[in-house]
Design an enzyme around this catalytic site. Structure first.
Site, PDB file in Angstrom:
ATOM      1  N   HIS A  67       0.846  -1.201   0.000  1.00 52.71           N
ATOM      2  CA  HIS A  67       0.000   0.000   0.000  1.00 52.71           C
ATOM      3  C   HIS A  67       0.876   1.244   0.000  1.00 52.71           C
ATOM      4  O   HIS A  67       1.773   1.373   0.829  1.00 52.71           O
ATOM      5  CB  HIS A  67      -0.870   0.059   1.260  1.00 52.71           C
ATOM      6  CG  HIS A  67      -1.929  -0.999   1.304  1.00 52.71           C
ATOM      7  ND1 HIS A  67      -2.909  -1.015   2.259  1.00 52.71           N
ATOM      8  CD2 HIS A  67      -2.159  -2.066   0.510  1.00 52.71           C
ATOM      9  CE1 HIS A  67      -3.703  -2.058   2.043  1.00 52.71           C
ATOM     10  NE2 HIS A  67      -3.266  -2.710   0.995  1.00 52.71           N
ATOM     11  N   TYR A  99      -9.071   4.808   7.997  1.00 53.94           N
ATOM     12  CA  TYR A  99      -9.248   5.119   9.422  1.00 53.94           C
ATOM     13  C   TYR A  99     -10.319   6.199   9.499  1.00 53.94           C
ATOM     14  O   TYR A  99     -10.169   7.251   8.884  1.00 53.94           O
ATOM     15  CB  TYR A  99      -7.962   5.685  10.020  1.00 53.94           C
ATOM     16  CG  TYR A  99      -6.841   4.689  10.207  1.00 53.94           C
ATOM     17  CD1 TYR A  99      -5.995   4.346   9.162  1.00 53.94           C
ATOM     18  CD2 TYR A  99      -6.614   4.111  11.450  1.00 53.94           C
ATOM     19  CE1 TYR A  99      -4.951   3.448   9.351  1.00 53.94           C
ATOM     20  CE2 TYR A  99      -5.565   3.215  11.650  1.00 53.94           C
ATOM     21  CZ  TYR A  99      -4.745   2.891  10.596  1.00 53.94           C
ATOM     22  OH  TYR A  99      -3.715   2.011  10.784  1.00 53.94           O
ATOM     23  N   PRO A 129      -3.209  -0.191  19.002  1.00 55.90           N
ATOM     24  CA  PRO A 129      -3.009  -0.653  17.621  1.00 55.90           C
ATOM     25  C   PRO A 129      -3.232   0.400  16.536  1.00 55.90           C
ATOM     26  O   PRO A 129      -2.966   0.133  15.370  1.00 55.90           O
ATOM     27  CB  PRO A 129      -4.036  -1.780  17.474  1.00 55.90           C
ATOM     28  CG  PRO A 129      -5.083  -1.478  18.485  1.00 55.90           C
ATOM     29  CD  PRO A 129      -4.406  -0.793  19.618  1.00 55.90           C
ATOM     30  N   LYS A 183       1.990  -0.355  15.011  1.00 54.22           N
ATOM     31  CA  LYS A 183       3.423  -0.384  15.319  1.00 54.22           C
ATOM     32  C   LYS A 183       3.877  -1.626  16.102  1.00 54.22           C
ATOM     33  O   LYS A 183       5.080  -1.902  16.168  1.00 54.22           O
ATOM     34  CB  LYS A 183       3.802   0.848  16.151  1.00 54.22           C
ATOM     35  CG  LYS A 183       3.811   2.130  15.374  1.00 54.22           C
ATOM     36  CD  LYS A 183       5.098   2.288  14.583  1.00 54.22           C
ATOM     37  CE  LYS A 183       4.947   3.186  13.394  1.00 54.22           C
ATOM     38  NZ  LYS A 183       4.819   2.521  12.124  1.00 54.22           N
ATOM     39  N   TYR A 231       4.251   6.580  10.227  1.00 61.13           N
ATOM     40  CA  TYR A 231       3.457   5.380   9.933  1.00 61.13           C
ATOM     41  C   TYR A 231       4.265   4.393   9.097  1.00 61.13           C
ATOM     42  O   TYR A 231       4.326   3.199   9.411  1.00 61.13           O
ATOM     43  CB  TYR A 231       2.156   5.770   9.212  1.00 61.13           C
ATOM     44  CG  TYR A 231       1.115   4.675   9.197  1.00 61.13           C
ATOM     45  CD1 TYR A 231       1.296   3.530   8.424  1.00 61.13           C
ATOM     46  CD2 TYR A 231      -0.048   4.757   9.967  1.00 61.13           C
ATOM     47  CE1 TYR A 231       0.353   2.512   8.418  1.00 61.13           C
ATOM     48  CE2 TYR A 231      -0.999   3.740   9.962  1.00 61.13           C
ATOM     49  CZ  TYR A 231      -0.784   2.634   9.190  1.00 61.13           C
ATOM     50  OH  TYR A 231      -1.715   1.620   9.185  1.00 61.13           O
TER      51      TYR A 231
END
Ligand code: APR
Ligand code: PHB
Length: 391
Positions: free
Chosen positions: A72, A201, A293, A297, A385
Site C-alpha cells: 500500500h 481510518y 493498535p 506499530k 506510519y
C-alpha cells in the site's frame, strides 16, 4: 541442554530473533508455552513497515510475502463523510507499507526455524528463568518428556506482555509507564472482497472505525467499543450496521458486507518497561512495551528490537565487544518512545473519549482537516506510519 541464547516465546520477536541468530551462526533454543496451532492461528494485526518487509527479504523468509503481501502506498483518513488520502510514497521518498497477516509471518518463520533443525519447543509448561544476575542463566520447563533445563549465555525475554520474563526482574530494578484507554476495539474478519485498495481510518460521531484487509477475499474491520464490551450483545447484523454507519463516505464508498468469520474485543494500552535489560536477560517486543493498535506499530517494534539484539549478540560472539549489548536498552527505547508518541497521537485523534465533549470532537475534526491538508503535517504522519529505517 546447553545453548548460546535461550529464547522464551515464539511470537514474532522470538521467531525473528532465532532466525537472525541462526544466520549469524549463533545457537538458540526457543521455548513456547502454547501449541503450534494456537501460535499460528491467533488473529493479530497485519501491517508491516517497509523495514520489516526489507528484513524478511534479506533473511530469506520473504518468498510468500512477495507473492501474497498487499503493498500500500498510503492510507485514507475519513471524517465528516470525506475520505482523504495520505500518500506515503510521495511524502517519504518511496516508503510504503505491506498488509500481510501476523499469522502468515509466524507460519513463514516457523517453517524457516524447522528447516534449520534448531530446537523450538511448543506446549512447554511451567516455564521459568533464573541465574540472569549470575554467570549461569537457565530456562526450565516441563514437556511430555518431563522437566528440562536449558543452560545459556543469555536469555531473550520474547514472551509478550503476559509472559514470565519481565516479572522475574526485581521490581526495584524496573520502571514502568502505562496508560490504559477508556475504550477498546471490536474486530471482525469478513468473507468479503476489500472495497478499497488501502486502509481507511475513520472518526465518526459514534466513534472510531477502521477498514483493513487480509487478502483479495477477506476484509478486516474494527469498531471502537467499551474496553469490556459484551460480544454477545453484538449480532453480525448490528456490527455491520454500525461499521457502515461509521465508514460510509459521502462519495458512496463503503465496505462490502460478507459472512463474519471471526470476532473479538481487545482493550487498548500504552506501556513501557525500562530498562529492557537486566544482567544477561534482554526483553524484546511486547514483553517490554505495548502500543495501542491505531499506529500499527506493535509487530514492527518487536522486529526492530530483535534486529538490534541479534547484531549486538553477533558482535559479542565475534569479538567479545559488549558495547552494542550495553547500548541495547537505550537504543531500543528511543524508537519505542517515538512509536509510543505516534500511537498515542493517532489514537487520541481518531477515538471519541468518554471523558471528552463536543468541543473535543470539533477539535479532533479540525486536527484531521489539518493533517490531511498541510504537507508538513501529512509528512509527519507518513514518515512515522511507514516507519523509520532500522538503523
Ligand atoms: N513461556 C513461554 N512462552 C510464553 C510464555 C511463557 N510463560 N508466556 C507467553 N509466551 C508466548 C506467547 O504464547 C506468545 O507466543 O510468548 C509469545 C509472545 O508473542 P507476542 O505476544 O506475539 O509478542 P511479540 O513476539 O513481542 O510480538 C509483538 O505481536 O502480539 C502481537 O500486537 C503484538 O504485534 C505485536 C507483536
Ligand atoms: C489490521 O489489519 O489488523 C490492522 C491494520 C491497521 C491497524 C491495526 C490493525 O492500525
Amino acid at each position: 541442554m546447553r545453548t548460546q541464547v535461550g529464547i522464551v516465546g515464539a511470537g514474532p520477536a522470538g521467531l525473528f530473533l532465532g532466525h537472525l541468530l541462526h544466520l549469524e551462526g549463533i545457537d538458540s533454543v526457543i521455548v513456547e508455552n502454547c501449541t503450534r496451532e494456537h501460535v499460528i492461528e491467533r488473529v493479530r494485526a497485519g501491517v508491516l513497515e517497509q523495514s520489516t518487509v526489507d528484513l524478511m527479504h534479506q533473511i530469506g523468509v520473504g518468498e510468500r510475502l512477495r507473492r501474497e503481501g498487499l503493498r500500500h502506498g498510503g492510507i485514507y483518513l475519513c471524517f465528516g463523510g470525506q475520505r482523504r488520502r495520505i500518500d506515503f510514497e510521495d511524502l517519504t521518498g518511496g516508503r510504503s507499507i505491506t498488509v500481510y497477516g501476523q499469522n502468515e509471518v509466524i507460519k513463514d518463520l516457523i517453517a524457516a526455524r524447522c528447516s534449520t533443525c534448531r530446537p523450538l519447543y511448543f506446549e512447554a509448561d511451567d516455564v521459568s528463568i533464573s541465574g540472569f544476575d549470575s554467570a549461569e542463566p537457565r530456562i526450565r520447563f516441563r514437556d511430555a518428556g518431563g522437566m528440562r533445563e536449558v543452560a545459556c549465555d543469555f536469555i531473550a525475554g520474547c514472551d509478550g506482555f503476559h509472559g514470565i520474563c519481565r516479572p522475574a526482574i526485581p521490581p526495584a530494578c524496573l520502571r514502568m509507564y502505562e496508560r490504559i484507554y477508556p475504550f477498546g476495539w471490536l474486530g471482525i474478519l469478513a468473507q468479503a472482497a476489500p472495497s478499497s485498495e488501502e486502509l481507511v481510518y475513520s472518526l465518526h460521531e459514534n466513534g472510531f472505525a477502521l477498514f483493513s484487509m487480509r487478502s483479495p477475499a477477506v476484509t478486516r474491520l474494527y469498531l471502537q467499543c467499551s474496553p469490556d464490551e459484551d460480544l454477545a450483545a453484538w449480532t453480525d447484523e448490528r456490527i455491520w450496521d454500525e461499521l457502515l454507519e461509521r465508514l460510509e463516505a459521502a462519495d458512496g464508498w463503503r465496505p462490502n458486507r460478507g459472512a463474519v468469520l471471526q470476532k473479538g474485543v481487545t482493550g487498548m494500552r500504552s506501556f513501557v518497561a525500562e530498562p529492557m535489560r537486566h544482567g544477561s536477560l534482554f526483553l524484546a517486543g511486547d514483553a517490554a512495551h505495548i502500543v495501542p493498535p491505531t499506529g500499527a506499530k506493535g509487530l514492527n517494534l518487536a522486529v526492530a528490537d530483535v534486529h538490534r539484539l541479534s547484531r549486538a549478540l553477533a558482535r559479542h560472539y565475534r569479538s567479545g565487544d559488549t558495547d552494542l549489548l550495553d547500548r541495547y536498552s537505550d537504543a531500543c527505547l528511543r524508537r519505542v518512545w517515538r512509536a509510543q508518541r505516534f500511537s498515542w497521537w493517532m489514537t487520541s485523534m481518531l477515538h471519541r473519549s468518554p471523558d471528552g465533549n463536543e468541543f473535543d470532537f470539533r477539535r479532533q475534526l479540525a486536527e484531521l482537516d489539518y493533517v490531511t491538508s498541510s504537507r508538513a503535517a501529512m509528512t509527519s504522519l507518513a514518515e512515522n506510519y511507514a516507519g523509520l529505517p532500522f538503523d
